[in-house]
Design a protein around this motif. Structure first.
Motif, PDB file in Angstrom:
ATOM      1  N   ARG A  14       0.950  17.624  34.028  1.00 13.42           N
ATOM      2  CA  ARG A  14       1.987  16.632  34.314  1.00 13.42           C
ATOM      3  C   ARG A  14       1.404  15.408  35.037  1.00 13.42           C
ATOM      4  O   ARG A  14       1.689  14.281  34.682  1.00 13.42           O
ATOM      5  N   GLY A  15       0.588  15.641  36.064  1.00 14.44           N
ATOM      6  CA  GLY A  15       0.007  14.534  36.816  1.00 14.44           C
ATOM      7  C   GLY A  15      -0.869  13.650  35.949  1.00 14.44           C
ATOM      8  O   GLY A  15      -0.809  12.425  36.037  1.00 14.44           O
ATOM      9  N   ALA A  16      -1.700  14.258  35.108  1.00 22.75           N
ATOM     10  CA  ALA A  16      -2.570  13.476  34.227  1.00 22.75           C
ATOM     11  C   ALA A  16      -1.749  12.624  33.273  1.00 22.75           C
ATOM     12  O   ALA A  16      -2.077  11.460  33.003  1.00 22.75           O
ATOM     13  N   ALA A  66      -1.732   8.596  33.099  1.00 21.38           N
ATOM     14  CA  ALA A  66      -1.998   7.944  31.810  1.00 21.38           C
ATOM     15  C   ALA A  66      -0.901   6.932  31.487  1.00 21.38           C
ATOM     16  O   ALA A  66      -1.177   5.799  31.080  1.00 21.38           O
ATOM     17  N   SER A  67       0.336   7.320  31.677  1.00 22.89           N
ATOM     18  CA  SER A  67       1.460   6.434  31.402  1.00 22.89           C
ATOM     19  C   SER A  67       1.446   5.210  32.320  1.00 22.89           C
ATOM     20  O   SER A  67       1.662   4.076  31.870  1.00 22.89           O
ATOM     21  N   LEU A  68       1.164   5.419  33.586  1.00 25.36           N
ATOM     22  CA  LEU A  68       1.146   4.303  34.535  1.00 25.36           C
ATOM     23  C   LEU A  68      -0.004   3.338  34.253  1.00 25.36           C
ATOM     24  O   LEU A  68       0.150   2.118  34.413  1.00 25.36           O
ATOM     25  N   LEU A  69      -1.146   3.855  33.824  1.00 24.68           N
ATOM     26  CA  LEU A  69      -2.266   2.976  33.472  1.00 24.68           C
ATOM     27  C   LEU A  69      -1.939   2.161  32.221  1.00 24.68           C
ATOM     28  O   LEU A  69      -2.304   0.987  32.124  1.00 24.68           O
ATOM     29  N   LYS A  70      -1.217   2.773  31.273  1.00 21.92           N
ATOM     30  CA  LYS A  70      -0.765   2.026  30.091  1.00 21.92           C
ATOM     31  C   LYS A  70       0.165   0.894  30.506  1.00 21.92           C
ATOM     32  O   LYS A  70       0.054  -0.229  30.018  1.00 21.92           O
ATOM     33  N   GLU A  71       1.089   1.207  31.412  1.00 19.24           N
ATOM     34  CA  GLU A  71       2.010   0.171  31.905  1.00 19.24           C
ATOM     35  C   GLU A  71       1.268  -0.953  32.604  1.00 19.24           C
ATOM     36  O   GLU A  71       1.734  -2.092  32.617  1.00 19.24           O
ATOM     37  N   ALA A  72       0.112  -0.653  33.177  1.00 21.53           N
ATOM     38  CA  ALA A  72      -0.698  -1.663  33.859  1.00 21.53           C
ATOM     39  C   ALA A  72      -1.544  -2.467  32.875  1.00 21.53           C
ATOM     40  O   ALA A  72      -2.324  -3.332  33.276  1.00 21.53           O
ATOM     41  N   VAL A  84     -12.261   9.273  44.076  1.00 21.14           N
ATOM     42  CA  VAL A  84     -11.388  10.433  43.988  1.00 21.14           C
ATOM     43  C   VAL A  84     -10.006  10.017  44.482  1.00 21.14           C
ATOM     44  O   VAL A  84      -9.873   9.417  45.549  1.00 21.14           O
ATOM     45  N   PHE A  85      -8.986  10.338  43.688  1.00 26.02           N
ATOM     46  CA  PHE A  85      -7.602  10.046  44.040  1.00 26.02           C
ATOM     47  C   PHE A  85      -6.865  11.371  44.168  1.00 26.02           C
ATOM     48  O   PHE A  85      -6.643  12.057  43.172  1.00 26.02           O
ATOM     49  N   VAL A  86      -6.514  11.715  45.397  1.00 25.71           N
ATOM     50  CA  VAL A  86      -5.846  12.995  45.630  1.00 25.71           C
ATOM     51  C   VAL A  86      -4.395  12.920  45.186  1.00 25.71           C
ATOM     52  O   VAL A  86      -3.828  11.833  45.009  1.00 25.71           O
ATOM     53  N   ALA A  87      -3.787  14.081  45.022  1.00 22.05           N
ATOM     54  CA  ALA A  87      -2.386  14.157  44.609  1.00 22.05           C
ATOM     55  C   ALA A  87      -1.529  13.309  45.539  1.00 22.05           C
ATOM     56  O   ALA A  87      -1.711  13.320  46.751  1.00 22.05           O
ATOM     57  N   GLY A  88      -0.623  12.555  44.960  1.00 23.69           N
ATOM     58  CA  GLY A  88       0.271  11.705  45.735  1.00 23.69           C
ATOM     59  C   GLY A  88      -0.201  10.268  45.880  1.00 23.69           C
ATOM     60  O   GLY A  88       0.515   9.434  46.424  1.00 23.69           O
ATOM     61  N   THR A  89      -1.405   9.966  45.388  1.00 27.78           N
ATOM     62  CA  THR A  89      -1.896   8.590  45.446  1.00 27.78           C
ATOM     63  C   THR A  89      -0.973   7.693  44.629  1.00 27.78           C
ATOM     64  O   THR A  89      -0.584   8.038  43.518  1.00 27.78           O
ATOM     65  N   LEU A  90      -0.631   6.550  45.183  1.00 26.41           N
ATOM     66  CA  LEU A  90       0.206   5.596  44.469  1.00 26.41           C
ATOM     67  C   LEU A  90      -0.579   4.937  43.335  1.00 26.41           C
ATOM     68  O   LEU A  90      -1.805   4.940  43.331  1.00 26.41           O
ATOM     69  N   THR A  91       0.139   4.364  42.398  1.00 25.03           N
ATOM     70  CA  THR A  91      -0.480   3.751  41.223  1.00 25.03           C
ATOM     71  C   THR A  91      -1.358   2.561  41.569  1.00 25.03           C
ATOM     72  O   THR A  91      -2.459   2.419  41.039  1.00 25.03           O
ATOM     73  N   LYS A  92      -0.890   1.680  42.428  1.00 21.77           N
ATOM     74  CA  LYS A  92      -1.606   0.431  42.708  1.00 21.77           C
ATOM     75  C   LYS A  92      -3.057   0.653  43.142  1.00 21.77           C
ATOM     76  O   LYS A  92      -3.953  -0.023  42.619  1.00 21.77           O
ATOM     77  N   VAL A 117      -5.100   1.555  39.953  1.00 23.98           N
ATOM     78  CA  VAL A 117      -5.260   0.398  39.066  1.00 23.98           C
ATOM     79  C   VAL A 117      -6.205  -0.620  39.691  1.00 23.98           C
ATOM     80  O   VAL A 117      -7.114  -1.134  39.023  1.00 23.98           O
ATOM     81  N   ASP A 118      -6.014  -0.924  40.969  1.00 21.89           N
ATOM     82  CA  ASP A 118      -6.875  -1.898  41.647  1.00 21.89           C
ATOM     83  C   ASP A 118      -8.322  -1.440  41.665  1.00 21.89           C
ATOM     84  O   ASP A 118      -9.238  -2.239  41.432  1.00 21.89           O
ATOM     85  N   TYR A 119      -8.552  -0.164  41.925  1.00 20.29           N
ATOM     86  CA  TYR A 119      -9.928   0.343  41.955  1.00 20.29           C
ATOM     87  C   TYR A 119     -10.575   0.201  40.572  1.00 20.29           C
ATOM     88  O   TYR A 119     -11.709  -0.265  40.460  1.00 20.29           O
ATOM     89  N   ILE A 120      -9.869   0.601  39.536  1.00 22.04           N
ATOM     90  CA  ILE A 120     -10.431   0.496  38.193  1.00 22.04           C
ATOM     91  C   ILE A 120     -10.742  -0.952  37.858  1.00 22.04           C
ATOM     92  O   ILE A 120     -11.853  -1.269  37.408  1.00 22.04           O
ATOM     93  N   ARG A 121      -9.800  -1.836  38.081  1.00 20.29           N
ATOM     94  CA  ARG A 121     -10.033  -3.250  37.741  1.00 20.29           C
ATOM     95  C   ARG A 121     -11.194  -3.852  38.520  1.00 20.29           C
ATOM     96  O   ARG A 121     -11.944  -4.663  37.980  1.00 20.29           O
ATOM     97  N   ALA A 122     -11.345  -3.465  39.769  1.00 21.64           N
ATOM     98  CA  ALA A 122     -12.420  -4.026  40.612  1.00 21.64           C
ATOM     99  C   ALA A 122     -13.789  -3.444  40.292  1.00 21.64           C
ATOM    100  O   ALA A 122     -14.802  -4.080  40.561  1.00 21.64           O
ATOM    101  N   ASN A 123     -13.838  -2.245  39.703  1.00 18.70           N
ATOM    102  CA  ASN A 123     -15.114  -1.562  39.558  1.00 18.70           C
ATOM    103  C   ASN A 123     -15.555  -1.276  38.129  1.00 18.70           C
ATOM    104  O   ASN A 123     -16.655  -0.778  37.921  1.00 18.70           O
ATOM    105  N   VAL A 124     -14.701  -1.560  37.151  1.00 13.68           N
ATOM    106  CA  VAL A 124     -15.077  -1.303  35.771  1.00 13.68           C
ATOM    107  C   VAL A 124     -16.170  -2.273  35.352  1.00 13.68           C
ATOM    108  O   VAL A 124     -16.265  -3.394  35.886  1.00 13.68           O
ATOM    109  N   ARG A 125     -16.991  -1.839  34.396  1.00 12.80           N
ATOM    110  CA  ARG A 125     -18.054  -2.717  33.902  1.00 12.80           C
ATOM    111  C   ARG A 125     -17.429  -3.979  33.316  1.00 12.80           C
ATOM    112  O   ARG A 125     -16.357  -3.956  32.730  1.00 12.80           O
ATOM    113  N   LYS A 126     -18.083  -5.047  33.489  1.00 11.69           N
ATOM    114  CA  LYS A 126     -17.565  -6.338  33.000  1.00 11.69           C
ATOM    115  C   LYS A 126     -18.098  -6.655  31.617  1.00 11.69           C
ATOM    116  O   LYS A 126     -19.159  -6.341  31.247  1.00 11.69           O
TER     117      LYS A 126
END
Length: 132
Positions: A20-22, A26-32, A112-120, A123-132
């Motif tokens: 369920r969490g995954a 996944a849905s929240l990242l799509k929305e982002a 690592v994002f533990v259970a209960g981590t908010l979406t922002k 999303v912010d971590y991925i955007r800031a750290n993904v390969r360019k």
């Protein structure tokens, strides 16, 4: 030309059957605005890395709820490195004891994002750290 969307492969590892969490992440990242490939449950490290290669993923995200994070993470990191995917962001999340977070990072997990981590923060971590 339109900017390439960030592509994330999300999966459950091993015999962990609680997804369920995954699916929510996944849905929240799509929305982002990210492109998300959800591999589902019962995946093995080799399958996850093969999918990341096939999908030309920018991020591999795995969800742990069964306590197998210390067992499967080294196998995932080994597979990621052996396939030359050092530029792919590797994140983990789920029910992970706080004392295991530094251990996972030492093993090679980028964040690592533990259970209960908010979406922002995710999303912010991925955007800031993904390969360019």
């Amino acid at each position: 030309m339109a900017e390439k969307r960030i592509k994330v492969v999300i999966s459950k590892v091993g015999l962990d059957g609680h997804d369920r969490g995954a699916k929510v992440v996944a849905s929240l990242l799509k929305e982002a605005g990210m492109e998300v490939v959800y591999l589902g449950m019962y995946q093995m490290p080799e399958d996850i890395v093969r999918a990341a290669i096939d999908e030309d993923a920018d991020v591999i995200g795995v969800s742990f709820l069964s306590g197998e994070h210390l067992t499967f993470t080294p196998k995932l990191v080994e597979e990621i490195r052996s396939k030359g995917l050092d530029d792919v962001l590797f994140i983990a999340g789920g029910v992970i004891p706080p004392e295991d977070v530094p251990v996972l990072k030492e093993m090679g997990v980028n964040e690592v994002f533990v259970a209960g981590t908010l979406t922002k923060p995710i999303v912010d971590y991925i955007r800031a750290n993904v390969r360019k």
